[in-house]
Write an enzyme that holds these catalytic residues in place. Sequence first.
Site, PDB file in Angstrom:
ATOM      1  N   THR A 269     -25.939 -33.868  42.768  1.00 34.93           N
ATOM      2  CA  THR A 269     -26.230 -34.496  41.479  1.00 34.93           C
ATOM      3  C   THR A 269     -25.534 -35.854  41.354  1.00 34.93           C
ATOM      4  OG1 THR A 269     -25.677 -34.273  39.116  1.00 34.93           O
ATOM      5  CG2 THR A 269     -24.319 -33.043  40.619  1.00 34.93           C
ATOM      6  N   ASP A 270     -26.053 -36.691  40.465  1.00 36.33           N
ATOM      7  CA  ASP A 270     -25.379 -37.971  40.187  1.00 36.33           C
ATOM      8  C   ASP A 270     -24.113 -37.761  39.351  1.00 36.33           C
ATOM      9  OD1 ASP A 270     -26.541 -37.312  37.742  1.00 36.33           O
ATOM     10  OD2 ASP A 270     -27.592 -39.218  37.475  1.00 36.33           O
ATOM     11  N   GLU A 271     -23.935 -36.533  38.815  1.00 36.48           N
ATOM     12  CA  GLU A 271     -22.775 -36.305  37.945  1.00 36.48           C
ATOM     13  C   GLU A 271     -21.466 -36.364  38.715  1.00 36.48           C
ATOM     14  OE1 GLU A 271     -23.302 -33.384  34.870  1.00 36.48           O
ATOM     15  OE2 GLU A 271     -25.472 -33.521  34.988  1.00 36.48           O
TER      16      GLU A 271
ATOM     17  N   TYR B 218     -18.442 -28.475  36.153  1.00 38.76           N
ATOM     18  CA  TYR B 218     -19.681 -28.454  36.950  1.00 38.76           C
ATOM     19  C   TYR B 218     -19.678 -29.592  37.966  1.00 38.76           C
ATOM     20  CZ  TYR B 218     -24.514 -29.715  38.139  1.00 38.76           C
ATOM     21  OH  TYR B 218     -25.647 -30.098  38.814  1.00 38.76           O
TER      22      TYR B 218
ATOM     23  N   LYS C 216     -19.565 -29.490  42.113  1.00 38.08           N
ATOM     24  CA  LYS C 216     -20.595 -30.096  42.978  1.00 38.08           C
ATOM     25  C   LYS C 216     -19.957 -31.138  43.906  1.00 38.08           C
ATOM     26  CE  LYS C 216     -24.487 -29.478  42.987  1.00 38.08           C
ATOM     27  NZ  LYS C 216     -25.347 -28.475  43.673  1.00 38.08           N
TER      28      LYS C 216
HETATM   29  P1  NAD Z   1     -30.923 -23.669  37.848  1.00 32.59           P
HETATM   30  O1  NAD Z   1     -29.694 -23.259  37.139  1.00 32.59           O
HETATM   31  O2  NAD Z   1     -32.217 -23.741  37.105  1.00 32.59           O
HETATM   32  O3  NAD Z   1     -31.175 -22.702  39.106  1.00 32.59           O
HETATM   33  C1  NAD Z   1     -30.142 -22.281  39.947  1.00 32.59           C
HETATM   34  C2  NAD Z   1     -30.687 -21.131  40.811  1.00 32.59           C
HETATM   35  O4  NAD Z   1     -29.632 -20.701  41.681  1.00 32.59           O
HETATM   36  C3  NAD Z   1     -31.106 -19.911  40.001  1.00 32.59           C
HETATM   37  O5  NAD Z   1     -32.329 -19.413  40.495  1.00 32.59           O
HETATM   38  C4  NAD Z   1     -29.986 -18.904  40.237  1.00 32.59           C
HETATM   39  O6  NAD Z   1     -30.415 -17.554  40.164  1.00 32.59           O
HETATM   40  C5  NAD Z   1     -29.554 -19.283  41.645  1.00 32.59           C
HETATM   41  N1  NAD Z   1     -28.166 -18.893  41.935  1.00 32.59           N
HETATM   42  C6  NAD Z   1     -27.070 -19.120  41.162  1.00 32.59           C
HETATM   43  N2  NAD Z   1     -25.975 -18.599  41.748  1.00 32.59           N
HETATM   44  C7  NAD Z   1     -26.389 -18.048  42.931  1.00 32.59           C
HETATM   45  C8  NAD Z   1     -25.734 -17.388  43.985  1.00 32.59           C
HETATM   46  N3  NAD Z   1     -24.407 -17.167  43.957  1.00 32.59           N
HETATM   47  N4  NAD Z   1     -26.459 -16.964  45.051  1.00 32.59           N
HETATM   48  C9  NAD Z   1     -27.804 -17.177  45.094  1.00 32.59           C
HETATM   49  N5  NAD Z   1     -28.489 -17.797  44.104  1.00 32.59           N
HETATM   50  C10 NAD Z   1     -27.785 -18.229  43.037  1.00 32.59           C
HETATM   51  O7  NAD Z   1     -30.579 -25.058  38.519  1.00 32.59           O
HETATM   52  P2  NAD Z   1     -31.523 -26.314  38.790  1.00 32.59           P
HETATM   53  O8  NAD Z   1     -31.549 -27.164  37.577  1.00 32.59           O
HETATM   54  O9  NAD Z   1     -32.788 -25.845  39.393  1.00 32.59           O
HETATM   55  O10 NAD Z   1     -30.648 -27.086  39.883  1.00 32.59           O
HETATM   56  C11 NAD Z   1     -30.835 -26.821  41.283  1.00 32.59           C
HETATM   57  C12 NAD Z   1     -29.849 -27.671  42.070  1.00 32.59           C
HETATM   58  O11 NAD Z   1     -30.082 -29.046  41.795  1.00 32.59           O
HETATM   59  C13 NAD Z   1     -28.379 -27.411  41.719  1.00 32.59           C
HETATM   60  O12 NAD Z   1     -27.634 -27.452  42.904  1.00 32.59           O
HETATM   61  C14 NAD Z   1     -28.020 -28.562  40.790  1.00 32.59           C
HETATM   62  O13 NAD Z   1     -26.652 -28.870  40.900  1.00 32.59           O
HETATM   63  C15 NAD Z   1     -28.887 -29.671  41.357  1.00 32.59           C
HETATM   64  N6  NAD Z   1     -29.293 -30.713  40.389  1.00 32.59           N
HETATM   65  C16 NAD Z   1     -29.868 -30.381  39.198  1.00 32.59           C
HETATM   66  C17 NAD Z   1     -30.301 -31.384  38.337  1.00 32.59           C
HETATM   67  C18 NAD Z   1     -31.001 -31.071  37.023  1.00 32.59           C
HETATM   68  O14 NAD Z   1     -31.314 -31.992  36.274  1.00 32.59           O
HETATM   69  N7  NAD Z   1     -31.295 -29.805  36.716  1.00 32.59           N
HETATM   70  C19 NAD Z   1     -30.116 -32.726  38.691  1.00 32.59           C
HETATM   71  C20 NAD Z   1     -29.520 -33.025  39.920  1.00 32.59           C
HETATM   72  C21 NAD Z   1     -29.128 -32.005  40.769  1.00 32.59           C
HETATM   73  P1  TYD Z   2     -28.203 -31.371  29.655  1.00 36.34           P
HETATM   74  O1  TYD Z   2     -29.657 -31.077  29.609  1.00 36.34           O
HETATM   75  O2  TYD Z   2     -27.254 -30.248  29.406  1.00 36.34           O
HETATM   76  O3  TYD Z   2     -27.919 -32.087  31.059  1.00 36.34           O
HETATM   77  P2  TYD Z   2     -26.569 -32.819  31.593  1.00 36.34           P
HETATM   78  O4  TYD Z   2     -25.422 -32.462  30.744  1.00 36.34           O
HETATM   79  O5  TYD Z   2     -26.447 -32.247  32.974  1.00 36.34           O
HETATM   80  O6  TYD Z   2     -26.883 -34.285  31.595  1.00 36.34           O
HETATM   81  O7  TYD Z   2     -27.896 -32.503  28.602  1.00 36.34           O
HETATM   82  C1  TYD Z   2     -28.522 -33.760  28.642  1.00 36.34           C
HETATM   83  C2  TYD Z   2     -27.859 -34.612  27.596  1.00 36.34           C
HETATM   84  O8  TYD Z   2     -28.185 -34.093  26.304  1.00 36.34           O
HETATM   85  C3  TYD Z   2     -26.353 -34.611  27.686  1.00 36.34           C
HETATM   86  O9  TYD Z   2     -25.868 -35.916  27.336  1.00 36.34           O
HETATM   87  C4  TYD Z   2     -25.917 -33.601  26.626  1.00 36.34           C
HETATM   88  C5  TYD Z   2     -27.006 -33.736  25.572  1.00 36.34           C
HETATM   89  N1  TYD Z   2     -27.327 -32.512  24.812  1.00 36.34           N
HETATM   90  C6  TYD Z   2     -27.368 -32.535  23.432  1.00 36.34           C
HETATM   91  O10 TYD Z   2     -27.123 -33.588  22.796  1.00 36.34           O
HETATM   92  N2  TYD Z   2     -27.692 -31.396  22.770  1.00 36.34           N
HETATM   93  C7  TYD Z   2     -27.966 -30.225  23.418  1.00 36.34           C
HETATM   94  O11 TYD Z   2     -28.238 -29.191  22.752  1.00 36.34           O
HETATM   95  C8  TYD Z   2     -27.924 -30.218  24.846  1.00 36.34           C
HETATM   96  C9  TYD Z   2     -28.219 -28.945  25.606  1.00 36.34           C
HETATM   97  C10 TYD Z   2     -27.612 -31.389  25.500  1.00 36.34           C
END
Ligand code: NAD
Ligand code: TYD
Length: 365
Positions: free
Chosen positions: A132-134, A158, A162
């Site tokens: 992630t970019d975080e 988090y 990562k």
């Molecule tokens: P998500 O929370 O929707 O899904 C995570 C999945 O991992 C779920 O299916 C969960 O059951 C599985 N999981 C969790 N713990 C596990 C374990 N111990 N063993 C096996 N499976 C397990 O997450 P997402 O939003 O789909 O993100 C996927 C990846 O992309 C993550 O690594 C996250 O850090 C990265 N990412 C997410 C975003 C975003 O905007 N959502 C952006 C950049 C990177």
């Molecule tokens: P989120 O979807 O949790 O992603 P991330 O924290 O990984 O960027 O949140 C996106 C942005 O929205 C973040 O700045 C937090 C804000 N946010 C709210 O203002 N209200 C909410 O209820 C949630 C879930 C997020």
Amino acid sequence: MKSLLVTGGAGFIGANFVQYWLNHYPYHKLVVLDALTYAGNLANLEAVKDHPNLTFVHGNILNTELVKELMQHHQTDTVVHFAAESHVDRSITGPDAFLETNIMGTHSLLKAAKQIWLDSGVDDHRFHHVSTDEVYGTLAENDPPFTEATAYAPNSPYAASKASSDHLVRAYQETYGLKTTISNCSNNYGSYHFPEKLIPLVITNILADKALPIYGDGKQVRDWLYVEDHARGIELVLSKGKIGENYNIGGHNEWHNIDIVKLICQLMNEAFATEPELAQRFPDALSVAKGSAESLITFVKDRPGHDRRYAIDAAKSRCELGYEPAESFETGIRKTLQWYLNNEEWWRSVMDGSYQGWVSQQYHA
Ligand code: NAD
Ligand code: TYD
């Protein structure tokens, strides 16, 4: 024929990736390993569950023996590692699960990959880690966007977990010669997004006529990417990425949180005005039915350690991989909204855990 092990393939991005991959490479073997936490749902893979080359395994990435057994049995040559605890708010109230899955879980996979590939002389392999970019921390309003050279400065548990996992992946490449790549992506949106994250939370809360919580002043900035563009980015890293490199994947699409919430309110107001049956299908959605979804906006206490701004400089991916997001935000957000309106059963069932799943192989993690 390639053989992929996809961890976390029942989560939001993983499930979109699995569907993308099976559409584009139906002849590849694809094994999904997922622990099915609250965020992982077999409903996310319902559309591909009968695909002959898909195997779903219910298990935990912390179980190194299971991972090794799967890699050996399926002759895995590529690991695409999505599995993670992914919600910042949950990492603030309960960081332990983030350290266990994101750090120890990634290490468990690296150990398995080292043993199955390196210790047996399997040269043709790839371990791709989805990050992630975080990990880069936060930007001020006028700072240039994150590049791959930006120093890691994670602010939430988090992001710190990562960042640690990224370092372990790097260490396994440098120390043992494991062929690894890492992608650092910005905020994703699209179908199958669990309704605790901002965009799906706002959509489903409007339909339930619940408050739309805006943390702090709502002026935080996120760079939103359509989830299928993330899958395409990973595809390019797998095919053209250099071993040991990180690639930023982003959307050139920065939005203040408050503006994105207002936009969703406006699009929902329009949808209800043009499709009168929506008011019947969603009888609780009283504010949006009156054309005033934005009346639900409620400013609440800020998230502790809240990063102000994320923005991605994806020049390296563009120049080295030919990466460019294909979906415009204008079309992507409309598609997403329509998907949630059409898939009420999905979001209700994942929220209350009532989906009756299917599993092709059951393991005890
Ligand atoms: P998500 O929370 O929707 O899904 C995570 C999945 O991992 C779920 O299916 C969960 O059951 C599985 N999981 C969790 N713990 C596990 C374990 N111990 N063993 C096996 N499976 C397990 O997450 P997402 O939003 O789909 O993100 C996927 C990846 O992309 C993550 O690594 C996250 O850090 C990265 N990412 C997410 C975003 C975003 O905007 N959502 C952006 C950049 C990177
Ligand atoms: P989120 O979807 O949790 O992603 P991330 O924290 O990984 O960027 O949140 C996106 C942005 O929205 C973040 O700045 C937090 C804000 N946010 C709210 O203002 N209200 C909410 O209820 C949630 C879930 C997020």
